[in-house]
Write a protein that holds these residues in place. Structure first.
Motif, PDB file in Angstrom:
ATOM      1  N   LEU A   1       0.811  -1.218   0.000  1.00 60.06           N
ATOM      2  CA  LEU A   1       0.000   0.000   0.000  1.00 60.06           C
ATOM      3  C   LEU A   1       0.845   1.270   0.000  1.00 60.06           C
ATOM      4  CD1 LEU A   1      -2.884  -0.909   2.479  1.00 60.06           C
ATOM      5  CD2 LEU A   1      -2.908  -0.954  -0.013  1.00 60.06           C
ATOM      6  N   THR A   2       2.096   1.152   0.422  1.00 60.49           N
ATOM      7  CA  THR A   2       2.967   2.323   0.474  1.00 60.49           C
ATOM      8  C   THR A   2       4.181   2.192  -0.445  1.00 60.49           C
ATOM      9  OG1 THR A   2       4.037   1.367   2.448  1.00 60.49           O
ATOM     10  CG2 THR A   2       2.290   2.982   2.808  1.00 60.49           C
ATOM     11  N   ARG A   3       4.144   1.204  -1.343  1.00 58.13           N
ATOM     12  CA  ARG A   3       5.232   1.068  -2.302  1.00 58.13           C
ATOM     13  C   ARG A   3       5.114   2.192  -3.328  1.00 58.13           C
ATOM     14  NH1 ARG A   3       2.440  -3.870  -5.690  1.00 58.13           N
ATOM     15  NH2 ARG A   3       1.346  -2.519  -7.181  1.00 58.13           N
ATOM     16  N   GLU A   4       6.093   2.292  -4.216  1.00 54.32           N
ATOM     17  CA  GLU A   4       6.050   3.298  -5.281  1.00 54.32           C
ATOM     18  C   GLU A   4       6.114   2.623  -6.637  1.00 54.32           C
ATOM     19  OE1 GLU A   4       5.424   6.406  -5.282  1.00 54.32           O
ATOM     20  OE2 GLU A   4       5.331   6.634  -3.100  1.00 54.32           O
ATOM     21  N   PRO A   5       5.090   2.794  -7.467  1.00 53.81           N
ATOM     22  CA  PRO A   5       3.803   3.431  -7.137  1.00 53.81           C
ATOM     23  C   PRO A   5       2.888   2.441  -6.419  1.00 53.81           C
ATOM     24  CG  PRO A   5       3.777   2.707  -9.411  1.00 53.81           C
ATOM     25  CD  PRO A   5       5.150   2.370  -8.885  1.00 53.81           C
ATOM     26  N   PRO A   6       2.041   2.932  -5.529  1.00 55.40           N
ATOM     27  CA  PRO A   6       1.143   2.038  -4.804  1.00 55.40           C
ATOM     28  C   PRO A   6      -0.063   1.665  -5.660  1.00 55.40           C
ATOM     29  CG  PRO A   6       0.727   4.289  -4.137  1.00 55.40           C
ATOM     30  CD  PRO A   6       1.887   4.336  -5.106  1.00 55.40           C
ATOM     31  N   PRO A   7      -0.690   0.536  -5.376  1.00 57.78           N
ATOM     32  CA  PRO A   7      -1.916   0.191  -6.092  1.00 57.78           C
ATOM     33  C   PRO A   7      -3.079   1.028  -5.562  1.00 57.78           C
ATOM     34  CG  PRO A   7      -1.528  -1.407  -4.377  1.00 57.78           C
ATOM     35  CD  PRO A   7      -0.339  -0.484  -4.372  1.00 57.78           C
ATOM     36  N   LEU A   8      -4.111   1.152  -6.352  1.00 56.62           N
ATOM     37  CA  LEU A   8      -5.356   1.730  -5.865  1.00 56.62           C
ATOM     38  C   LEU A   8      -6.124   0.622  -5.140  1.00 56.62           C
ATOM     39  CD1 LEU A   8      -6.511   3.780  -8.991  1.00 56.62           C
ATOM     40  CD2 LEU A   8      -5.372   4.644  -6.934  1.00 56.62           C
ATOM     41  N   LEU A   9      -6.571   0.888  -3.914  1.00 55.14           N
ATOM     42  CA  LEU A   9      -7.336  -0.080  -3.145  1.00 55.14           C
ATOM     43  C   LEU A   9      -8.712   0.499  -2.856  1.00 55.14           C
ATOM     44  CD1 LEU A   9      -7.689  -2.682  -1.486  1.00 55.14           C
ATOM     45  CD2 LEU A   9      -6.684  -1.467   0.465  1.00 55.14           C
ATOM     46  N   TRP A  10      -9.739  -0.085  -3.453  1.00 50.10           N
ATOM     47  CA  TRP A  10     -11.121   0.335  -3.201  1.00 50.10           C
ATOM     48  C   TRP A  10     -11.797  -0.767  -2.403  1.00 50.10           C
ATOM     49  CZ3 TRP A  10      -9.735   4.728  -4.159  1.00 50.10           C
ATOM     50  CH2 TRP A  10      -9.351   5.241  -5.392  1.00 50.10           C
ATOM     51  N   ALA A  11     -12.227  -0.441  -1.188  1.00 52.70           N
ATOM     52  CA  ALA A  11     -12.830  -1.442  -0.304  1.00 52.70           C
ATOM     53  C   ALA A  11     -14.296  -1.122  -0.037  1.00 52.70           C
ATOM     54  CB  ALA A  11     -12.066  -1.504   1.015  1.00 52.70           C
ATOM     55  N   LEU A  12     -15.142  -2.117  -0.225  1.00 52.34           N
ATOM     56  CA  LEU A  12     -16.543  -2.030   0.163  1.00 52.34           C
ATOM     57  C   LEU A  12     -16.736  -2.951   1.361  1.00 52.34           C
ATOM     58  CD1 LEU A  12     -18.352  -2.291  -3.312  1.00 52.34           C
ATOM     59  CD2 LEU A  12     -18.057  -0.232  -1.919  1.00 52.34           C
ATOM     60  N   LEU A  13     -17.229  -2.403   2.469  1.00 53.32           N
ATOM     61  CA  LEU A  13     -17.438  -3.161   3.693  1.00 53.32           C
ATOM     62  C   LEU A  13     -18.899  -3.067   4.104  1.00 53.32           C
ATOM     63  CD1 LEU A  13     -14.463  -1.707   5.793  1.00 53.32           C
ATOM     64  CD2 LEU A  13     -14.367  -3.522   4.075  1.00 53.32           C
ATOM     65  N   THR A  14     -19.442  -4.143   4.637  1.00 54.78           N
ATOM     66  CA  THR A  14     -20.790  -4.034   5.183  1.00 54.78           C
ATOM     67  C   THR A  14     -20.705  -3.440   6.587  1.00 54.78           C
ATOM     68  OG1 THR A  14     -20.834  -6.194   6.284  1.00 54.78           O
ATOM     69  CG2 THR A  14     -21.459  -6.133   3.944  1.00 54.78           C
ATOM     70  N   GLU A  15     -21.831  -2.932   7.063  1.00 52.06           N
ATOM     71  CA  GLU A  15     -21.878  -2.385   8.418  1.00 52.06           C
ATOM     72  C   GLU A  15     -21.566  -3.458   9.454  1.00 52.06           C
ATOM     73  OE1 GLU A  15     -24.914   0.253  11.241  1.00 52.06           O
ATOM     74  OE2 GLU A  15     -25.376  -0.081   9.117  1.00 52.06           O
ATOM     75  N   ASN A  16     -21.842  -4.733   9.121  1.00 51.21           N
ATOM     76  CA  ASN A  16     -21.506  -5.835  10.032  1.00 51.21           C
ATOM     77  C   ASN A  16     -20.022  -5.853  10.359  1.00 51.21           C
ATOM     78  OD1 ASN A  16     -24.149  -6.812  10.033  1.00 51.21           O
ATOM     79  ND2 ASN A  16     -23.793  -8.100   8.253  1.00 51.21           N
ATOM     80  N   VAL A  17     -19.181  -5.509   9.374  1.00 48.49           N
ATOM     81  CA  VAL A  17     -17.737  -5.496   9.578  1.00 48.49           C
ATOM     82  C   VAL A  17     -17.367  -4.502  10.681  1.00 48.49           C
ATOM     83  CG1 VAL A  17     -15.516  -4.934   8.505  1.00 48.49           C
ATOM     84  CG2 VAL A  17     -17.236  -6.215   7.220  1.00 48.49           C
ATOM     85  N   LEU A  18     -18.091  -3.392  10.740  1.00 40.38           N
ATOM     86  CA  LEU A  18     -17.741  -2.321  11.670  1.00 40.38           C
ATOM     87  C   LEU A  18     -18.117  -2.623  13.111  1.00 40.38           C
ATOM     88  CD1 LEU A  18     -18.892   0.812   9.617  1.00 40.38           C
ATOM     89  CD2 LEU A  18     -16.713  -0.423   9.500  1.00 40.38           C
ATOM     90  N   ASP A  19     -19.300  -3.192  13.322  1.00 40.44           N
ATOM     91  CA  ASP A  19     -19.759  -3.312  14.705  1.00 40.44           C
ATOM     92  C   ASP A  19     -19.650  -4.715  15.287  1.00 40.44           C
ATOM     93  OD1 ASP A  19     -21.913  -4.576  13.468  1.00 40.44           O
ATOM     94  OD2 ASP A  19     -23.270  -2.878  13.707  1.00 40.44           O
ATOM     95  N   TRP A  20     -19.003  -5.630  14.554  1.00 43.20           N
ATOM     96  CA  TRP A  20     -18.727  -6.940  15.115  1.00 43.20           C
ATOM     97  C   TRP A  20     -17.404  -6.845  15.865  1.00 43.20           C
ATOM     98  CZ3 TRP A  20     -22.181 -10.990  14.052  1.00 43.20           C
ATOM     99  CH2 TRP A  20     -21.867 -12.200  14.671  1.00 43.20           C
ATOM    100  N   PRO A  21     -17.423  -6.907  17.210  1.00 45.95           N
ATOM    101  CA  PRO A  21     -16.222  -6.591  17.999  1.00 45.95           C
ATOM    102  C   PRO A  21     -15.169  -7.696  18.009  1.00 45.95           C
ATOM    103  CG  PRO A  21     -17.998  -7.226  19.465  1.00 45.95           C
ATOM    104  CD  PRO A  21     -18.580  -7.216  18.073  1.00 45.95           C
ATOM    105  N   VAL A  22     -14.518  -7.900  16.898  1.00 48.28           N
ATOM    106  CA  VAL A  22     -13.444  -8.896  16.808  1.00 48.28           C
ATOM    107  C   VAL A  22     -12.318  -8.497  17.762  1.00 48.28           C
ATOM    108  CG1 VAL A  22     -11.674  -9.895  15.304  1.00 48.28           C
ATOM    109  CG2 VAL A  22     -13.992  -9.495  14.426  1.00 48.28           C
ATOM    110  N   GLY A  23     -11.953  -9.411  18.661  1.00 46.78           N
ATOM    111  CA  GLY A  23     -10.905  -9.107  19.634  1.00 46.78           C
ATOM    112  C   GLY A  23     -11.380  -8.301  20.821  1.00 46.78           C
ATOM    113  N   GLY A  24     -12.682  -7.968  20.847  1.00 44.09           N
ATOM    114  CA  GLY A  24     -13.221  -7.159  21.938  1.00 44.09           C
ATOM    115  C   GLY A  24     -13.368  -5.700  21.533  1.00 44.09           C
ATOM    116  N   PRO A  25     -14.153  -4.922  22.289  1.00 40.27           N
ATOM    117  CA  PRO A  25     -14.415  -3.517  21.935  1.00 40.27           C
ATOM    118  C   PRO A  25     -13.157  -2.668  21.828  1.00 40.27           C
ATOM    119  CG  PRO A  25     -15.962  -4.273  23.609  1.00 40.27           C
ATOM    120  CD  PRO A  25     -14.939  -5.351  23.463  1.00 40.27           C
ATOM    121  N   GLN A  26     -12.170  -2.923  22.679  1.00 39.93           N
ATOM    122  CA  GLN A  26     -10.964  -2.086  22.654  1.00 39.93           C
ATOM    123  C   GLN A  26     -10.167  -2.303  21.370  1.00 39.93           C
ATOM    124  OE1 GLN A  26      -8.826  -2.243  26.302  1.00 39.93           O
ATOM    125  NE2 GLN A  26      -7.402  -0.612  25.739  1.00 39.93           N
TER     126      GLN A  26
END
Length: 219
Positions: free
Chosen positions: A87-112
């Motif tokens: 992601l930080t090489r030269e030149p870096p690739p373009l990374l377009w990520a689509l995530l569902t809301e489930n990805v955000l609020d599923w507490p993998v590893g715990g809330p912290q």
């Protein structure tokens, strides 16, 4: 395969091989996928359940890998972190990520751990070559409900990679890859714009912070 079987009178041998090859799992596909990923100019990834590997923090990756039953957790985590150098090489690739809301609020590893992971998503999304959009739960049914996948564009063209329990599958066929490109675009139609996606990530972070505060007060 049918022509070969007919020409050589094999009794359907090659047709049978093709049948199982199309449905079986090639153990080296994941490694081949990493090779394609490392050379990609554009990576479009859709994740329904977890933060993409290229955007994971070590703590988050460790929680996922440990729960998968892997015995070489440290090695797997280190390998996953090493992939992120692209992601930080030269030149870096373009990374377009689509995530569902489930990805955000599923507490993998715990809330912290999850709160830290969400903060990292906000941080990395500020890179000029990274875009993160969220498919909100209110979007209802969409084209991404059949599973996660990615489409990688490199010197040799487009290649897709699909994930499944026990292993994935590399998809080099141009016709089949186009179906994944179409799926990605259709999922994107249900996703929030970048700014609203960031707002949603921040909102979930605030909820995680409140959860941690209440837990601390009760302890």
């Amino acid at each position: 395969m049918e022509i070969l079987d007919d020409r050589w009178d094999t009794g359907g041998h090659f047709t049978t091989l093709l049948f199982y090859a199309q449905r079986g799992h090639e153990p080296n596909w994941f490694r081949q996928h990493l090779g394609v990923e490392s050379e990609a100019l554009v990576i479009k990834v859709y994740e329904a359940l977890a933060v993409p590997g290229l955007l994971q923090l070590p703590e988050y990756a460790r929680a996922l890998i440990a729960e998968s039953g892997a015995v070489n957790v440290d090695e797997r985590v280190a390998e996953r972190m090493s992939r992120q150098a692209l992601l930080t090489r030269e030149p870096p690739p373009l990374l377009w990520a689509l995530l569902t809301e489930n990805v955000l609020d599923w507490p993998v590893g715990g809330p912290q751990v999850m709160r830290k992971q969400l903060a990292y998503l906000l941080e990395v999304s500020e890179l000029p070559n990274v875009g993160i959009r969220v498919v909100p739960r209110v979007a209802g049914a969409h084209y991404g409900m059949n599973g996660s996948f990615k489409v990688m564009t490199g010197p040799a063209g487009d290649v897709a990679y699909t994930e499944s329990p026990g292993g994935g599958r590399l998809v080099p066929s141009p016709t089949e890859v186009q179906r994944y490109v179409m799926r990605y675009d259709r999922i994107g139609q249900k996703a929030l714009p970048v700014d609203q996606s960031r707002d949603l990530i921040e909102h979930v972070m605030e909820a995680m912070s409140e959860h941690l505060r209440l837990a601390k007060e009760q302890s």
